[in-house]
Design a protein around this motif. Sequence first.
Motif, PDB file in Angstrom:
ATOM      1  N   PRO A 207      30.529  39.993  49.345  1.00 45.23           N
ATOM      2  CA  PRO A 207      31.101  38.821  48.699  1.00 45.23           C
ATOM      3  C   PRO A 207      32.022  38.089  49.645  1.00 45.23           C
ATOM      4  O   PRO A 207      32.498  38.652  50.622  1.00 45.23           O
ATOM      5  CB  PRO A 207      31.897  39.427  47.539  1.00 45.23           C
ATOM      6  CG  PRO A 207      32.298  40.775  48.045  1.00 45.23           C
ATOM      7  CD  PRO A 207      31.141  41.239  48.893  1.00 45.23           C
ATOM      8  N   PRO A 208      32.307  36.829  49.382  1.00 47.59           N
ATOM      9  CA  PRO A 208      33.285  36.090  50.173  1.00 47.59           C
ATOM     10  C   PRO A 208      34.675  36.610  49.885  1.00 47.59           C
ATOM     11  O   PRO A 208      34.870  37.412  48.967  1.00 47.59           O
ATOM     12  CB  PRO A 208      33.114  34.657  49.657  1.00 47.59           C
ATOM     13  CG  PRO A 208      32.641  34.824  48.263  1.00 47.59           C
ATOM     14  CD  PRO A 208      31.744  36.033  48.289  1.00 47.59           C
ATOM     15  N   PRO A 209      35.685  36.191  50.655  1.00 53.87           N
ATOM     16  CA  PRO A 209      37.059  36.597  50.344  1.00 53.87           C
ATOM     17  C   PRO A 209      37.372  36.315  48.887  1.00 53.87           C
ATOM     18  O   PRO A 209      36.991  35.286  48.333  1.00 53.87           O
ATOM     19  CB  PRO A 209      37.903  35.729  51.295  1.00 53.87           C
ATOM     20  CG  PRO A 209      36.995  35.477  52.452  1.00 53.87           C
ATOM     21  CD  PRO A 209      35.615  35.345  51.845  1.00 53.87           C
ATOM     22  N   LEU A 210      38.104  37.223  48.270  1.00 51.85           N
ATOM     23  CA  LEU A 210      38.306  37.184  46.831  1.00 51.85           C
ATOM     24  C   LEU A 210      39.758  36.879  46.491  1.00 51.85           C
ATOM     25  O   LEU A 210      40.668  37.274  47.196  1.00 51.85           O
ATOM     26  CB  LEU A 210      37.921  38.542  46.231  1.00 51.85           C
ATOM     27  CG  LEU A 210      36.506  39.003  46.576  1.00 51.85           C
ATOM     28  CD1 LEU A 210      36.341  40.469  46.254  1.00 51.85           C
ATOM     29  CD2 LEU A 210      35.492  38.186  45.821  1.00 51.85           C
ATOM     30  N   ALA A 211      39.951  36.211  45.375  1.00 52.40           N
ATOM     31  CA  ALA A 211      41.309  35.933  44.926  1.00 52.40           C
ATOM     32  C   ALA A 211      41.299  35.756  43.428  1.00 52.40           C
ATOM     33  O   ALA A 211      40.303  35.376  42.845  1.00 52.40           O
ATOM     34  CB  ALA A 211      41.850  34.670  45.586  1.00 52.40           C
ATOM     35  N   GLY A 212      42.424  36.061  42.793  1.00 50.42           N
ATOM     36  CA  GLY A 212      42.507  35.853  41.350  1.00 50.42           C
ATOM     37  C   GLY A 212      43.158  37.022  40.652  1.00 50.42           C
ATOM     38  O   GLY A 212      43.912  37.781  41.244  1.00 50.42           O
ATOM     39  N   SER A 213      42.845  37.156  39.386  1.00 54.26           N
ATOM     40  CA  SER A 213      43.428  38.229  38.587  1.00 54.26           C
ATOM     41  C   SER A 213      42.374  39.256  38.263  1.00 54.26           C
ATOM     42  O   SER A 213      41.198  39.050  38.509  1.00 54.26           O
ATOM     43  CB  SER A 213      44.013  37.648  37.290  1.00 54.26           C
ATOM     44  OG  SER A 213      42.996  37.055  36.530  1.00 54.26           O
ATOM     45  N   ARG A 214      42.797  40.343  37.715  1.00 59.87           N
ATOM     46  CA  ARG A 214      41.852  41.391  37.391  1.00 59.87           C
ATOM     47  C   ARG A 214      42.080  41.902  35.988  1.00 59.87           C
ATOM     48  O   ARG A 214      43.090  41.625  35.362  1.00 59.87           O
ATOM     49  CB  ARG A 214      41.951  42.538  38.397  1.00 59.87           C
ATOM     50  CG  ARG A 214      43.202  43.409  38.234  1.00 59.87           C
ATOM     51  CD  ARG A 214      43.090  44.627  39.120  1.00 59.87           C
ATOM     52  NE  ARG A 214      44.316  45.411  39.040  1.00 59.87           N
ATOM     53  CZ  ARG A 214      44.944  45.910  40.089  1.00 59.87           C
ATOM     54  NH1 ARG A 214      44.496  45.678  41.284  1.00 59.87           N
ATOM     55  NH2 ARG A 214      46.031  46.627  39.940  1.00 59.87           N
ATOM     56  N   ARG A 215      41.159  42.715  35.570  1.00 57.68           N
ATOM     57  CA  ARG A 215      41.251  43.362  34.274  1.00 57.68           C
ATOM     58  C   ARG A 215      40.988  44.828  34.513  1.00 57.68           C
ATOM     59  O   ARG A 215      39.915  45.216  34.933  1.00 57.68           O
ATOM     60  CB  ARG A 215      40.201  42.780  33.340  1.00 57.68           C
ATOM     61  CG  ARG A 215      40.341  43.218  31.911  1.00 57.68           C
ATOM     62  CD  ARG A 215      39.351  42.462  31.058  1.00 57.68           C
ATOM     63  NE  ARG A 215      39.473  42.820  29.669  1.00 57.68           N
ATOM     64  CZ  ARG A 215      38.952  43.913  29.147  1.00 57.68           C
ATOM     65  NH1 ARG A 215      38.282  44.727  29.892  1.00 57.68           N
ATOM     66  NH2 ARG A 215      39.096  44.182  27.867  1.00 57.68           N
ATOM     67  N   ALA A 216      41.983  45.656  34.298  1.00 56.78           N
ATOM     68  CA  ALA A 216      41.835  47.074  34.605  1.00 56.78           C
ATOM     69  C   ALA A 216      42.704  47.886  33.677  1.00 56.78           C
ATOM     70  O   ALA A 216      43.746  47.429  33.221  1.00 56.78           O
ATOM     71  CB  ALA A 216      42.240  47.350  36.054  1.00 56.78           C
TER      72      ALA A 216
ATOM     73  N   ASP B 283      34.899  39.518  56.068  1.00 57.64           N
ATOM     74  CA  ASP B 283      36.055  39.572  56.964  1.00 57.64           C
ATOM     75  C   ASP B 283      36.827  40.881  56.832  1.00 57.64           C
ATOM     76  O   ASP B 283      37.891  41.046  57.438  1.00 57.64           O
ATOM     77  CB  ASP B 283      36.993  38.394  56.713  1.00 57.64           C
ATOM     78  CG  ASP B 283      37.610  38.408  55.313  1.00 57.64           C
ATOM     79  OD1 ASP B 283      37.282  39.326  54.530  1.00 57.64           O
ATOM     80  OD2 ASP B 283      38.405  37.499  55.006  1.00 57.64           O
ATOM     81  N   GLY B 284      36.296  41.817  56.037  1.00 58.66           N
ATOM     82  CA  GLY B 284      36.928  43.118  55.881  1.00 58.66           C
ATOM     83  C   GLY B 284      37.865  43.232  54.701  1.00 58.66           C
ATOM     84  O   GLY B 284      38.322  44.336  54.372  1.00 58.66           O
ATOM     85  N   TYR B 285      38.157  42.122  54.038  1.00 55.28           N
ATOM     86  CA  TYR B 285      39.033  42.178  52.872  1.00 55.28           C
ATOM     87  C   TYR B 285      38.373  42.961  51.748  1.00 55.28           C
ATOM     88  O   TYR B 285      37.179  42.808  51.492  1.00 55.28           O
ATOM     89  CB  TYR B 285      39.354  40.763  52.390  1.00 55.28           C
ATOM     90  CG  TYR B 285      40.133  40.736  51.091  1.00 55.28           C
ATOM     91  CD1 TYR B 285      41.489  41.052  51.073  1.00 55.28           C
ATOM     92  CD2 TYR B 285      39.506  40.395  49.899  1.00 55.28           C
ATOM     93  CE1 TYR B 285      42.205  41.018  49.895  1.00 55.28           C
ATOM     94  CE2 TYR B 285      40.227  40.369  48.703  1.00 55.28           C
ATOM     95  CZ  TYR B 285      41.571  40.681  48.708  1.00 55.28           C
ATOM     96  OH  TYR B 285      42.273  40.667  47.542  1.00 55.28           O
ATOM     97  N   ARG B 286      39.147  43.798  51.089  1.00 55.55           N
ATOM     98  CA  ARG B 286      38.615  44.614  50.004  1.00 55.55           C
ATOM     99  C   ARG B 286      39.355  44.348  48.703  1.00 55.55           C
ATOM    100  O   ARG B 286      40.561  44.080  48.701  1.00 55.55           O
ATOM    101  CB  ARG B 286      38.728  46.113  50.341  1.00 55.55           C
ATOM    102  CG  ARG B 286      37.737  46.594  51.383  1.00 55.55           C
ATOM    103  CD  ARG B 286      37.939  48.066  51.656  1.00 55.55           C
ATOM    104  NE  ARG B 286      36.867  48.613  52.479  1.00 55.55           N
ATOM    105  CZ  ARG B 286      36.823  49.866  52.928  1.00 55.55           C
ATOM    106  NH1 ARG B 286      37.813  50.693  52.614  1.00 55.55           N
ATOM    107  NH2 ARG B 286      35.814  50.277  53.659  1.00 55.55           N
ATOM    108  N   ALA B 287      38.618  44.440  47.627  1.00 54.29           N
ATOM    109  CA  ALA B 287      39.209  44.367  46.292  1.00 54.29           C
ATOM    110  C   ALA B 287      38.504  45.388  45.419  1.00 54.29           C
ATOM    111  O   ALA B 287      37.290  45.602  45.558  1.00 54.29           O
ATOM    112  CB  ALA B 287      39.060  42.970  45.708  1.00 54.29           C
TER     113      ALA B 287
ATOM    114  N   GLU C 162      38.771  38.433  40.812  1.00 50.28           N
ATOM    115  CA  GLU C 162      38.354  38.770  42.163  1.00 50.28           C
ATOM    116  C   GLU C 162      37.008  39.481  42.179  1.00 50.28           C
ATOM    117  O   GLU C 162      36.185  39.244  43.054  1.00 50.28           O
ATOM    118  CB  GLU C 162      39.396  39.671  42.834  1.00 50.28           C
ATOM    119  CG  GLU C 162      40.653  38.958  43.238  1.00 50.28           C
ATOM    120  CD  GLU C 162      41.486  39.808  44.190  1.00 50.28           C
ATOM    121  OE1 GLU C 162      41.982  39.249  45.169  1.00 50.28           O
ATOM    122  OE2 GLU C 162      41.627  41.008  43.952  1.00 50.28           O
ATOM    123  N   VAL C 163      36.823  40.382  41.243  1.00 50.07           N
ATOM    124  CA  VAL C 163      35.629  41.225  41.258  1.00 50.07           C
ATOM    125  C   VAL C 163      34.650  40.847  40.150  1.00 50.07           C
ATOM    126  O   VAL C 163      33.438  40.849  40.343  1.00 50.07           O
ATOM    127  CB  VAL C 163      36.026  42.717  41.141  1.00 50.07           C
ATOM    128  CG1 VAL C 163      34.797  43.606  41.030  1.00 50.07           C
ATOM    129  CG2 VAL C 163      36.866  43.134  42.352  1.00 50.07           C
TER     130      VAL C 163
END
Length: 263
Positions: A9-18, A80-84, A110-111
Amino acid sequence: MTEEGPRCPPPLAGSRRAPAAGPTDPSPGRRAAPAGGWRTATVRGVDRPTPRTVRLRLEVPDRVDHLAGQHYVVRLTAEDGYRAQRSYSVASAPGDPLVELLVERLDDGEVSTYLADVVEPGDQLEVRGPIGGWFVWTGDRPALLVGGGTGVVPFVSMLRTAAELGRADLLRLAVSTRTAAELPYVDELRAAGALVVTTRERSGIRPPGRLTAADLVPLWEPGQTAYVCGSTPFAEAASQLLVGLGVPAADVRVERFGPSGPA
C-alpha cells in the motif's frame, strides 16, 4: 497480487479502529489463552456483508487455534518501509479451517481502506495471532453478550463455538445497531435468538430506541459472565446498565472500539 509478493500500500495516514488493551491473564483456574506469532496469510475469500464492512477469510499456515473473543493483528508495509497495523476480532470458530475477520471501512483509516478497497482473493497479508486472554469465552460457562454495531464480531465467534460444542444454551445475546441493514451477521444473530435493537428504525412493533435495562433483565441469570463490546460510549452505557441491574462489576468484561489517538 503478483508472483513477487503482495501489493504494497502507499504511505498510510488516518485513524484506526482497534480493541482496547486489557488484562491478558485468564481468571484463576482457567487455562491460559493461546497466542501465535507473525505469519503470512493468504486471502481466500472477500465479501462485503454491509456497505461499510468487508469480510476476509484467511488461510494462516501453522495456525494456532484461537479461543472465541481473541483477535488478530494485520500489518501493512508501504513501499517506503512505513508500517501500520491494526487489530481485528476473529469471527470464525476454532474449528473453522480459515480465520475470518470483519473490517469496518473508515474513510480516513490507515489500514481499513486498503483491506476494504484493494485486497483480493489470493493476496497475502502479514498477520499475528491469536492475541488476548481477557475477553475470551472457553465454551464452558453461561454468558450474556451485549454488542453494539460491529462490536458483535467476537460474539459471532462465541455463537459459532457454542454451536460446535452443542452448547448454544449457554449464551444469550443483545445487540444494538442503527439499522438492521448496517449490522453484520444480522441473519445469523437473529437465528441464534439474539435480541436486535435498532436506534434509527422500527424493529417489528418496537419503536426506534436504545438498549435499556428492561431489555437485559429477561436475558440475565445468576452465574453468567457478561461481555460488552462496542464503541466507547456504547460500552460505557451498557456496562452501567448491567451494574445498575446488580451484575457484579467483576463479572463484566468490556472491549471498546474507537479511533486511536497519538501513541
